[in-house]
Design a protein around this motif. Sequence first.
Motif, short mmCIF file in Angstrom:
data_model
loop_
_atom_site.label_atom_id
_atom_site.label_comp_id
_atom_site.label_asym_id
_atom_site.label_seq_id
_atom_site.Cartn_x
_atom_site.Cartn_y
_atom_site.Cartn_z
N GLY A 157 0.81 -1.21 0.00
CA GLY A 157 0.00 0.00 0.00
C GLY A 157 0.84 1.26 0.00
O GLY A 157 1.05 1.90 -1.03
N VAL A 158 1.36 1.63 1.17
CA VAL A 158 2.21 2.81 1.29
C VAL A 158 3.58 2.35 1.77
O VAL A 158 3.69 1.61 2.75
N GLN A 159 4.63 2.78 1.07
CA GLN A 159 5.98 2.34 1.39
C GLN A 159 6.88 3.58 1.50
O GLN A 159 7.23 4.19 0.49
N ILE A 160 7.23 3.93 2.74
CA ILE A 160 8.07 5.09 3.00
C ILE A 160 9.44 4.57 3.41
O ILE A 160 9.67 4.19 4.57
N PHE A 161 10.36 4.52 2.48
CA PHE A 161 11.69 4.00 2.76
C PHE A 161 12.50 4.98 3.60
O PHE A 161 13.25 4.58 4.49
N SER A 162 12.36 6.27 3.31
CA SER A 162 13.04 7.30 4.09
C SER A 162 12.30 8.61 3.93
O SER A 162 11.72 8.89 2.87
N GLY A 163 12.31 9.41 5.00
CA GLY A 163 11.64 10.70 4.94
C GLY A 163 11.43 11.25 6.33
O GLY A 163 11.62 10.55 7.34
N LYS A 164 11.04 12.52 6.39
CA LYS A 164 10.84 13.20 7.67
C LYS A 164 9.58 14.04 7.61
O LYS A 164 9.33 14.72 6.61
N THR A 210 21.28 4.43 4.18
CA THR A 210 20.73 5.61 3.50
C THR A 210 19.21 5.66 3.59
O THR A 210 18.55 6.24 2.73
N ALA A 211 18.65 5.05 4.62
CA ALA A 211 17.19 5.02 4.76
C ALA A 211 16.81 5.20 6.22
O ALA A 211 17.66 5.33 7.10
N GLY A 212 15.51 5.19 6.48
CA GLY A 212 14.98 5.40 7.81
C GLY A 212 14.00 6.57 7.80
O GLY A 212 14.04 7.43 6.92
N VAL A 213 13.11 6.59 8.80
CA VAL A 213 12.12 7.66 8.88
C VAL A 213 12.23 8.37 10.22
O VAL A 213 12.67 7.79 11.22
N LEU A 214 11.80 9.63 10.22
CA LEU A 214 11.80 10.45 11.42
C LEU A 214 10.49 11.22 11.47
O LEU A 214 10.12 11.89 10.50
N ASP A 215 9.78 11.10 12.59
CA ASP A 215 8.53 11.83 12.82
C ASP A 215 7.48 11.48 11.76
O ASP A 215 7.10 12.29 10.91
N VAL A 216 7.02 10.25 11.83
CA VAL A 216 5.99 9.75 10.92
C VAL A 216 4.77 9.33 11.73
O VAL A 216 4.90 8.59 12.72
N THR A 217 3.60 9.78 11.32
CA THR A 217 2.35 9.40 11.97
C THR A 217 1.47 8.66 10.97
O THR A 217 1.25 9.14 9.86
N VAL A 218 1.00 7.47 11.38
CA VAL A 218 0.05 6.70 10.59
C VAL A 218 -1.22 6.60 11.43
O VAL A 218 -1.22 6.01 12.50
N MET A 219 -2.30 7.18 10.93
CA MET A 219 -3.49 7.37 11.76
C MET A 219 -4.76 7.01 10.99
O MET A 219 -5.00 7.52 9.90
N GLY A 220 -5.55 6.10 11.56
CA GLY A 220 -6.87 5.80 10.99
C GLY A 220 -6.86 4.94 9.74
O GLY A 220 -7.91 4.76 9.12
N ASP A 221 -5.72 4.40 9.34
CA ASP A 221 -5.68 3.54 8.16
C ASP A 221 -6.28 2.17 8.47
O ASP A 221 -6.23 1.69 9.60
N GLN A 222 -6.81 1.52 7.43
CA GLN A 222 -7.35 0.17 7.54
C GLN A 222 -6.53 -0.76 6.66
O GLN A 222 -6.26 -0.45 5.49
N PHE A 223 -6.14 -1.91 7.23
CA PHE A 223 -5.39 -2.92 6.50
C PHE A 223 -6.20 -4.22 6.55
O PHE A 223 -6.29 -4.88 7.59
N VAL A 224 -6.82 -4.55 5.43
CA VAL A 224 -7.74 -5.69 5.36
C VAL A 224 -7.18 -6.72 4.37
O VAL A 224 -6.91 -6.39 3.21
N ARG A 225 -7.01 -7.94 4.86
CA ARG A 225 -6.46 -9.03 4.04
C ARG A 225 -5.14 -8.62 3.39
O ARG A 225 -4.87 -8.94 2.22
#
Length: 476
Positions: free
Chosen positions: A337-344, A368-383
């Motif tokens: 679905g959503v793939q954040i390899f690196s970001g802030k 050369t990757a990693g995340v800082l200050d990421v919020t995942v809120m209210g998402d649904q992951f079905v099957r």
Amino acid sequence: MRDIMSRTTVSNSLSRLVCDRRRALIGLLSGLVVVPSSASCKSRAGEIVLPDLRRRSDTDDSAAFARALELGAPVYCPAGRGSGSDGAYVLSSVPLISDTTIRGDGSSSILRLAPEARSVFIGLSSPDTPLENVALSDFRIEGRVTETGFKEHWNLISLAGISILRIERVEFIGFAGDGLYLGAEHQGVAREPRMIRDILVRDCLFDGVNNDNRNGISVTGGEAITIDGCRFRRCSRPDMPGPIDFEPDAFPFYKLARLRVTNCDFEACGGNVGQVSIVIPPVVPPPRDVLISGNRFRGYRGTGGDVAVTINRQPDSATPAMRCVIEDNVGIDGHGGVQIFSGKDITVRNNRWADYAGRSLFGYNESTAGVLDVTVMGDQFVRCGWRDGIAVAVYKGDGIALEGLLFRETGNGTPGAAPLYLGPGRIRRLSLIGNDWRGNPASAGLVIVERGADYLPGTTRVAGNLVAEGRSLPAF
């Protein structure tokens, strides 16, 4: 009644007379002999009717287009009046100029790439002659991918620098490279920066026909770029990024800011990065002010995510905040679905992902990757994770909040299956707040922590989670 009909007849006759006089004036200005045609009466006041400028010696419609643009008035391409045997306009790398407006009658006005040509329209901005104020609407552009196969740099529209571009209700069909290429550079002897600014692509169709092309839209740099309400079908071969690709080359002058991908529809596309991908080399600043919202993803057959982001560096306190929001998207039957390899400074909220073979992920475990200050809120992951066994993975990051997520029927029954996987990279300040973990019988555990992960449980905050009777979260 006879009086009304008489007035109508007079009005129509006057309209035809005005049309014929306008055509005659165009012929006088351009040195052509023009034969009156009813098609010109569909044109608007002040417009140039493209076929009126075609000469018998022309081999296609490219020269007529150049003549029309030189006159400086809006250009109208009536359906069925091109030089092609089926009435299509056959074009070869027509240079666009500033203050250009081109329109047709919708999908029946066909602008077709000439044999051996690389582009239908091209444009090059320079400091002395900037390219600006271009509007294209209501026609169909056809490439030749079914004849030529993949040609990476054969783009239907290729622009190197432009300000104030409007493309609306245009169909890009069968491109061998990109449907639309927006390059913030001129690739001459030395790479020279060009401005891409104030771009709107709305209600367009990008159909690659056979998935043997590069991207629907490629952007190497720019600001205030909006892609809204567009449809993407059968775009991108397996070794190319995907339907929409924001990807500068490794030169520090590139910048990306105020990017919008909204209300678009993706179906049966491929690629190896993402359907909406942002790939930033380490020497280029991270993009700022990004919104990916209200999109629909279906039947992705690539190996990336529906939304993929990487800035190719491990962010820290000195890294500029991206202010990236990914919200209200719906995806079904894809890879990840959503793939954040690196970001802030990235917010992912209120999306729904269903029937995914692979996983969504946050922070890849590389130097050369990693995340800082990421919020995942209210998402649904079905099957999700029906093949890989994992719905969501957090590999490496600091300040990751998973709040109000719903996991249903995730996993695949294997021993390592779980809604959430942690590790093996460095993970700090993880929050698991108010998530619903119930209804995942095919997952062996609810959270799997990779053995040997650089993970400090004491920095994790856990509260308000819903867990089925007889199951529990790890003792963080």
